[in-house]
Design a protein around this motif. Structure first.
Motif, PDB file in Angstrom:
ATOM      1  N   GLY A   1      -2.070   8.634  -6.897  1.00 39.77           N
ATOM      2  CA  GLY A   1      -1.269   9.151  -5.798  1.00 39.77           C
ATOM      3  C   GLY A   1       0.224   8.986  -5.990  1.00 39.77           C
ATOM      4  O   GLY A   1       0.996   9.291  -5.076  1.00 39.77           O
ATOM      5  N   SER A   2       0.648   8.529  -7.158  1.00 44.52           N
ATOM      6  CA  SER A   2       2.077   8.356  -7.412  1.00 44.52           C
ATOM      7  C   SER A   2       2.788   9.705  -7.493  1.00 44.52           C
ATOM      8  O   SER A   2       2.185  10.725  -7.826  1.00 44.52           O
ATOM      9  CB  SER A   2       2.307   7.584  -8.715  1.00 44.52           C
ATOM     10  OG  SER A   2       1.867   6.250  -8.606  1.00 44.52           O
TER      11      SER A   2
ATOM     12  N   LEU B   1       8.243   4.132   1.187  1.00 42.73           N
ATOM     13  CA  LEU B   1       7.740   4.389  -0.157  1.00 42.73           C
ATOM     14  C   LEU B   1       8.180   3.249  -1.067  1.00 42.73           C
ATOM     15  O   LEU B   1       9.182   2.591  -0.790  1.00 42.73           O
ATOM     16  CB  LEU B   1       8.291   5.704  -0.707  1.00 42.73           C
ATOM     17  CG  LEU B   1       7.935   6.996   0.038  1.00 42.73           C
ATOM     18  CD1 LEU B   1       8.803   8.140  -0.456  1.00 42.73           C
ATOM     19  CD2 LEU B   1       6.459   7.335  -0.134  1.00 42.73           C
TER      20      LEU B   1
ATOM     21  N   GLN C   1       0.803  -1.223   0.000  1.00 40.97           N
ATOM     22  CA  GLN C   1       0.000   0.000   0.000  1.00 40.97           C
ATOM     23  C   GLN C   1       0.839   1.278   0.000  1.00 40.97           C
ATOM     24  O   GLN C   1       0.296   2.375   0.008  1.00 40.97           O
ATOM     25  CB  GLN C   1      -0.921  -0.005   1.223  1.00 40.97           C
ATOM     26  CG  GLN C   1      -2.001  -1.067   1.167  1.00 40.97           C
ATOM     27  CD  GLN C   1      -2.790  -1.175   2.456  1.00 40.97           C
ATOM     28  OE1 GLN C   1      -2.416  -0.609   3.486  1.00 40.97           O
ATOM     29  NE2 GLN C   1      -3.899  -1.905   2.411  1.00 40.97           N
ATOM     30  N   ARG C   2       2.146   1.133  -0.027  1.00 46.55           N
ATOM     31  CA  ARG C   2       2.994   2.324   0.006  1.00 46.55           C
ATOM     32  C   ARG C   2       2.842   3.151  -1.270  1.00 46.55           C
ATOM     33  O   ARG C   2       2.688   2.604  -2.365  1.00 46.55           O
ATOM     34  CB  ARG C   2       4.457   1.923   0.179  1.00 46.55           C
ATOM     35  CG  ARG C   2       4.777   1.389   1.559  1.00 46.55           C
ATOM     36  CD  ARG C   2       6.217   0.957   1.665  1.00 46.55           C
ATOM     37  NE  ARG C   2       6.494   0.443   3.011  1.00 46.55           N
ATOM     38  CZ  ARG C   2       7.655  -0.054   3.400  1.00 46.55           C
ATOM     39  NH1 ARG C   2       8.648  -0.129   2.538  1.00 46.55           N
ATOM     40  NH2 ARG C   2       7.814  -0.484   4.636  1.00 46.55           N
ATOM     41  N   PRO C   3       2.904   4.472  -1.150  1.00 41.72           N
ATOM     42  CA  PRO C   3       2.872   5.325  -2.348  1.00 41.72           C
ATOM     43  C   PRO C   3       4.039   4.995  -3.280  1.00 41.72           C
ATOM     44  O   PRO C   3       5.152   4.712  -2.825  1.00 41.72           O
ATOM     45  CB  PRO C   3       3.009   6.742  -1.777  1.00 41.72           C
ATOM     46  CG  PRO C   3       2.562   6.639  -0.352  1.00 41.72           C
ATOM     47  CD  PRO C   3       2.966   5.266   0.100  1.00 41.72           C
ATOM     48  N   HIS C   4       3.762   5.045  -4.576  1.00 41.75           N
ATOM     49  CA  HIS C   4       4.793   4.796  -5.579  1.00 41.75           C
ATOM     50  C   HIS C   4       5.518   6.108  -5.903  1.00 41.75           C
ATOM     51  O   HIS C   4       4.879   7.152  -6.062  1.00 41.75           O
ATOM     52  CB  HIS C   4       4.181   4.253  -6.872  1.00 41.75           C
ATOM     53  CG  HIS C   4       3.730   2.836  -6.775  1.00 41.75           C
ATOM     54  ND1 HIS C   4       2.891   2.375  -5.788  1.00 41.75           N
ATOM     55  CD2 HIS C   4       3.994   1.760  -7.581  1.00 41.75           C
ATOM     56  CE1 HIS C   4       2.653   1.083  -5.975  1.00 41.75           C
ATOM     57  NE2 HIS C   4       3.317   0.695  -7.036  1.00 41.75           N
TER      58      HIS C   4
ATOM     59  N   TYR D   1      -1.025  13.546   0.449  1.00 36.50           N
ATOM     60  CA  TYR D   1      -2.044  13.094  -0.506  1.00 36.50           C
ATOM     61  C   TYR D   1      -2.814  11.914   0.062  1.00 36.50           C
ATOM     62  O   TYR D   1      -4.042  11.867   0.005  1.00 36.50           O
ATOM     63  CB  TYR D   1      -1.374  12.707  -1.825  1.00 36.50           C
ATOM     64  CG  TYR D   1      -2.354  12.264  -2.896  1.00 36.50           C
ATOM     65  CD1 TYR D   1      -2.837  13.171  -3.831  1.00 36.50           C
ATOM     66  CD2 TYR D   1      -2.793  10.944  -2.972  1.00 36.50           C
ATOM     67  CE1 TYR D   1      -3.734  12.773  -4.813  1.00 36.50           C
ATOM     68  CE2 TYR D   1      -3.691  10.543  -3.950  1.00 36.50           C
ATOM     69  CZ  TYR D   1      -4.156  11.463  -4.863  1.00 36.50           C
ATOM     70  OH  TYR D   1      -5.059  11.061  -5.825  1.00 36.50           O
ATOM     71  N   ARG D   2      -2.078  10.963   0.641  1.00 32.23           N
ATOM     72  CA  ARG D   2      -2.738   9.779   1.210  1.00 32.23           C
ATOM     73  C   ARG D   2      -3.653  10.162   2.369  1.00 32.23           C
ATOM     74  O   ARG D   2      -4.775   9.661   2.481  1.00 32.23           O
ATOM     75  CB  ARG D   2      -1.683   8.782   1.677  1.00 32.23           C
ATOM     76  CG  ARG D   2      -2.240   7.658   2.520  1.00 32.23           C
ATOM     77  CD  ARG D   2      -1.291   6.520   2.632  1.00 32.23           C
ATOM     78  NE  ARG D   2      -1.197   5.801   1.369  1.00 32.23           N
ATOM     79  CZ  ARG D   2      -0.522   4.665   1.217  1.00 32.23           C
ATOM     80  NH1 ARG D   2       0.118   4.135   2.228  1.00 32.23           N
ATOM     81  NH2 ARG D   2      -0.479   4.059   0.051  1.00 32.23           N
TER      82      ARG D   2
ATOM     83  N   ALA E   1       3.569  12.932  -0.881  1.00 33.82           N
ATOM     84  CA  ALA E   1       2.959  11.600  -0.993  1.00 33.82           C
ATOM     85  C   ALA E   1       2.108  11.272   0.225  1.00 33.82           C
ATOM     86  O   ALA E   1       0.979  10.767   0.100  1.00 33.82           O
ATOM     87  CB  ALA E   1       4.040  10.547  -1.192  1.00 33.82           C
TER      88      ALA E   1
ATOM     89  N   SER F   1       0.514  12.845  -6.813  1.00 36.51           N
ATOM     90  CA  SER F   1       0.775  13.530  -5.548  1.00 36.51           C
ATOM     91  C   SER F   1       1.890  14.554  -5.686  1.00 36.51           C
ATOM     92  O   SER F   1       1.948  15.524  -4.920  1.00 36.51           O
ATOM     93  CB  SER F   1       1.139  12.508  -4.462  1.00 36.51           C
ATOM     94  OG  SER F   1       2.336  11.818  -4.792  1.00 36.51           O
TER      95      SER F   1
END
Length: 285
Positions: free
Chosen positions: A179-180, A141, A116-119, A269-270, A266, A206
């Motif tokens: 959200g990347s 990340l 689930q980590r942001p890319h 945004y999440r 990032a 993001s």
């Protein structure tokens, strides 16, 4: 791929006696919130509940129980002068031995968190790209280093950072998850512009940042207006990455400043999206 610090399987496979320490409640000012956890074995720990005297007390309590083979009592720790901390809060800790079922649940939990980590896509495996990948590898990340040059990627050996060799790096932008973050640092300004245009076309990015100068920034804006016809999206571009407050062009310095920007964008945004999703689930009174 997860880096070594995320390798809970290796930690558990190498150790038969392990205790799970979990923050069950956190009141006032505390190093970590409820739900934070760590694993304690006789020789190593995995994770953290905040460090300092609080963590030392928890580790000592867990290891004493492991040594005696006894049940492990819960602890409530006031974070005041009596333990050499001045946070002022209070933390309730729970201790549980890790059996096979608990180990499987923890592995699943870590895998889920990693997935689930942001890319973050770092385009360009040059000096700044390598330094940025290294800086970002230390935070939660998923980092992908992208380049069109095989030799540059072959020279990049950052644990926990994925590499992607492609002739069309701008195409990766279209398939990236919501959200990347996109950081553009290639060796070719024309390629930078193509990637940046694709990234700015996504309203769900993001962060979109590009290395450059005032001249490059102005040139890109003119190109974007002429070739893409959407000059309004230019305002979402961070250029130069890392800002201008620190007048230092060394790659590690730029990377450190840019990493802070990317991480902030990032996670913000999440958190914003999580708040929106939560509000949609509420039933009006």
């Amino acid at each position: 791929m997860p880096s070594n610090r995320d390798d809970i399987r290796d930690f558990l496979n190498r150790r038969k006696r392990v205790v799970l320490v979990e923050v069950k409640a956190a009141d006032g000012s505390t190093p970590r919130d409820a739900g934070a956890w760590m694993l304690v074995a006789p020789d190593r720990i995995f994770g953290t509940i905040g460090g300092g005297q609080l963590e030392y007390i928890a580790i000592d309590h867990a290891r004493r129980a492991l040594k005696r083979g006894s049940e492990i009592e819960a602890l409530t720790v006031p974070l005041g002068p009596e333990i050499g901390q001045c946070c002022g809060g209070r933390v309730a800790l729970d201790f549980k031995p890790v059996d096979r079922d608990a180990a499987a649940a923890l592995v699943e939990k870590v895998d889920r968190e990693i997935a689930q980590r942001p890319h973050v896509y770092v385009f360009g495996g040059g000096h700044v790209g390598d330094a940025l990948a290294m800086a970002l590898s230390l935070v939660p990340l998923r980092v992908i280093l992208v380049d069109t040059r095989e030799e540059e990627l072959s020279a990049s050996q950052v644990p926990g950072v994925e590499t992607c060799l492609t002739a069309m790096p701008e195409a990766l932008v279209r398939d990236a998850p919501e959200g990347s973050a996109f950081v553009i640092l290639t060796h070719d300004h024309a390629l930078d512009f193509l990637i940046a245009a694709e990234a700015l076309a996504r309203s769900d990015a993001s962060y979109v940042g590009m290395i450059g100068s005032k001249t490059k920034r102005a040139t890109f804006r003119n190109w974007l207006t002429r070739e893409v016809g959407r000059p309004e999206v230019f305002e979402r571009l961070v250029c130069p990455v890392g800002g201008t407050a620190v007048k230092d062009k060394r790659p590690p310095v730029i990377a450190a400043l840019a990493a802070a920007e990317v991480m902030t964008a990032a996670l913000n945004y999440r958190q914003r999206n999580a708040s929106v999703a939560s509000s949609k689930l509420r039933v009006p009174a």
